[in-house]
Design a protein around this motif. Sequence first.
Motif, PDB file in Angstrom:
ATOM      1  N   ALA A 107      45.774  46.204  24.107  1.00 19.96           N
ATOM      2  CA  ALA A 107      44.590  45.801  25.035  1.00 19.96           C
ATOM      3  C   ALA A 107      44.732  46.448  26.378  1.00 19.96           C
ATOM      4  N   ARG A 108      46.015  46.684  26.782  1.00 18.14           N
ATOM      5  CA  ARG A 108      46.183  47.319  27.898  1.00 18.14           C
ATOM      6  C   ARG A 108      45.362  48.654  28.241  1.00 18.14           C
ATOM      7  N   GLN A 109      45.346  49.465  27.055  1.00 19.60           N
ATOM      8  CA  GLN A 109      44.645  50.727  27.087  1.00 19.60           C
ATOM      9  C   GLN A 109      43.132  50.423  27.386  1.00 19.60           C
ATOM     10  N   ILE A 110      42.539  49.452  27.214  1.00 20.60           N
ATOM     11  CA  ILE A 110      41.072  49.167  27.434  1.00 20.60           C
ATOM     12  C   ILE A 110      40.671  48.217  28.718  1.00 20.60           C
ATOM     13  N   ALA A 111      41.759  47.600  29.189  1.00 16.60           N
ATOM     14  CA  ALA A 111      41.594  46.609  30.243  1.00 16.60           C
ATOM     15  C   ALA A 111      41.153  47.216  31.623  1.00 16.60           C
ATOM     16  N   LEU A 112      40.548  46.709  32.383  1.00 13.34           N
ATOM     17  CA  LEU A 112      40.198  47.078  33.788  1.00 13.34           C
ATOM     18  C   LEU A 112      40.920  46.271  34.786  1.00 13.34           C
ATOM     19  N   GLY A 113      40.755  46.708  35.988  1.00 12.77           N
ATOM     20  CA  GLY A 113      41.435  46.294  37.130  1.00 12.77           C
ATOM     21  C   GLY A 113      42.726  46.634  37.327  1.00 12.77           C
ATOM     22  N   LYS A 114      43.317  46.111  38.850  1.00 10.94           N
ATOM     23  CA  LYS A 114      44.855  46.446  39.144  1.00 10.94           C
ATOM     24  C   LYS A 114      45.764  45.410  38.578  1.00 10.94           C
ATOM     25  N   TYR A 115      45.349  44.197  37.805  1.00  7.15           N
ATOM     26  CA  TYR A 115      46.321  43.354  37.405  1.00  7.15           C
ATOM     27  C   TYR A 115      45.980  43.014  36.024  1.00  7.15           C
ATOM     28  N   PHE A 116      47.175  42.617  35.411  1.00  5.34           N
ATOM     29  CA  PHE A 116      46.966  42.052  34.014  1.00  5.34           C
ATOM     30  C   PHE A 116      47.559  40.608  33.931  1.00  5.34           C
ATOM     31  N   LEU A 117      46.681  39.897  33.466  1.00  2.05           N
ATOM     32  CA  LEU A 117      47.173  38.359  33.017  1.00  2.05           C
ATOM     33  C   LEU A 117      47.523  38.243  31.513  1.00  2.05           C
ATOM     34  N   PHE A 118      48.392  38.083  31.114  1.00  5.81           N
ATOM     35  CA  PHE A 118      49.034  37.508  29.861  1.00  5.81           C
ATOM     36  C   PHE A 118      48.701  36.089  29.438  1.00  5.81           C
ATOM     37  N   LEU A 119      47.927  35.782  28.359  1.00  7.61           N
ATOM     38  CA  LEU A 119      47.625  34.353  28.591  1.00  7.61           C
ATOM     39  C   LEU A 119      47.682  34.127  26.893  1.00  7.61           C
ATOM     40  N   ASN A 120      48.449  33.201  26.527  1.00  7.10           N
ATOM     41  CA  ASN A 120      48.466  32.616  25.085  1.00  7.10           C
ATOM     42  C   ASN A 120      47.237  31.967  24.650  1.00  7.10           C
ATOM     43  N   ASN A 121      47.070  31.901  23.282  1.00  3.57           N
ATOM     44  CA  ASN A 121      45.815  31.416  22.810  1.00  3.57           C
ATOM     45  C   ASN A 121      45.794  29.765  22.654  1.00  3.57           C
ATOM     46  N   ASP A 122      47.224  29.353  23.177  1.00  5.09           N
ATOM     47  CA  ASP A 122      47.552  27.801  22.936  1.00  5.09           C
ATOM     48  C   ASP A 122      47.438  27.161  24.345  1.00  5.09           C
ATOM     49  N   ILE A 123      46.858  27.766  25.214  1.00  5.83           N
ATOM     50  CA  ILE A 123      46.737  27.425  26.698  1.00  5.83           C
ATOM     51  C   ILE A 123      45.490  26.642  26.927  1.00  5.83           C
ATOM     52  N   GLU A 124      45.635  25.551  27.769  1.00  2.00           N
ATOM     53  CA  GLU A 124      44.619  24.704  28.255  1.00  2.00           C
ATOM     54  C   GLU A 124      44.561  24.361  29.658  1.00  2.00           C
ATOM     55  N   PHE A 125      43.580  24.518  30.361  1.00  2.00           N
ATOM     56  CA  PHE A 125      43.388  24.250  31.763  1.00  2.00           C
ATOM     57  C   PHE A 125      42.977  22.969  32.174  1.00  2.00           C
ATOM     58  N   PHE A 126      43.518  22.349  33.068  1.00  2.00           N
ATOM     59  CA  PHE A 126      42.954  21.038  33.633  1.00  2.00           C
ATOM     60  C   PHE A 126      42.828  20.950  35.027  1.00  2.00           C
ATOM     61  N   GLU A 127      42.915  22.106  35.458  1.00  2.00           N
ATOM     62  CA  GLU A 127      42.680  22.214  37.116  1.00  2.00           C
ATOM     63  C   GLU A 127      42.275  23.622  37.379  1.00  2.00           C
ATOM     64  N   THR A 128      41.616  23.708  38.756  1.00  2.00           N
ATOM     65  CA  THR A 128      41.057  24.866  39.329  1.00  2.00           C
ATOM     66  C   THR A 128      42.237  25.488  40.134  1.00  2.00           C
ATOM     67  N   GLY A 129      42.214  26.619  40.590  1.00  2.00           N
ATOM     68  CA  GLY A 129      43.052  27.244  41.499  1.00  2.00           C
ATOM     69  C   GLY A 129      44.235  27.732  41.094  1.00  2.00           C
ATOM     70  N   TRP A 130      44.666  27.622  39.717  1.00  2.00           N
ATOM     71  CA  TRP A 130      45.705  28.327  39.420  1.00  2.00           C
ATOM     72  C   TRP A 130      45.898  29.757  39.311  1.00  2.00           C
ATOM     73  N   LEU A 131      44.812  30.556  39.079  1.00  2.00           N
ATOM     74  CA  LEU A 131      44.919  31.899  39.196  1.00  2.00           C
ATOM     75  C   LEU A 131      45.076  32.434  40.781  1.00  2.00           C
ATOM     76  N   ASN A 132      44.364  31.526  41.662  1.00  2.00           N
ATOM     77  CA  ASN A 132      44.563  32.095  43.040  1.00  2.00           C
ATOM     78  C   ASN A 132      46.151  31.932  43.500  1.00  2.00           C
TER      79      ASN A 132
END
Length: 226
Positions: free
Chosen positions: A20-45
């Motif tokens: 995935a790294r070979q095709i990803a764009l941008g200055k930063y990489f976020l590795f995120l498992n497929n069993d993650i669930e978000f319950f609030e905003t602002g976590w990436l900030n």
Amino acid sequence: YIKAIDIEGPFNFSRINNVARQIALGKYFLFLNNDIEFFETGWLNAMMEYIQQEKVGAVGAKLFYPDETIQHAGVIVGMGHVAGHLFRYLEKNSDGYMSRSAMAQEYSAVTGACLLTKKSLFDKLEGFDEENLAVAYNDIDYCLRLRELGYKIIYTPYAQIFHHESQSRKHDLSKAEINRYQSELAFMVSRWNIKKSQDPFWHPALDSRSEDVEINKFYPINDQEA
């Protein structure tokens, strides 16, 4: 935009992310498992606040099990087989020993279930070790290699996420996975001298056999430390 890719062969977490790294764009990489669930905003900030700093190599989030107990609040190397999650199973609103679960701070490693890093550093280290660490400990190894280069690993409690943990694959200690896991375990112990090294963010008087904060009854305490 989102791009989905198919990767053939047996499950290899390191290889999946390296491809995935070979095709990803941008200055930063976020590795995120497929069993993650978000319950609030602002976590990436909250995570971006730290990764943009020059000497920060990776940032990890505060993760909870679905029952709202802590799954990850920083990693201690040398705890358990290779590394352990500090404050695992502590209640969500508990600050933990010295309020550490509630404070942003430096650790030796954070979990790859939700890990933010710089593309330039991931490229410099040639990604995760897909040959020796296909499934387990590739995130710990990556963080330790970043620290070898002089970069800091930061845990922030201001990014909070649910992590269902290993819901889509068999457990490392299952009959089907145990041989692979033991090979990865042996590699990490040898590569990082796990049995003889001391995590700089964990006092030797504390028991590394437990993810709770307990005094090591075998640690010799002299008069100056008492």
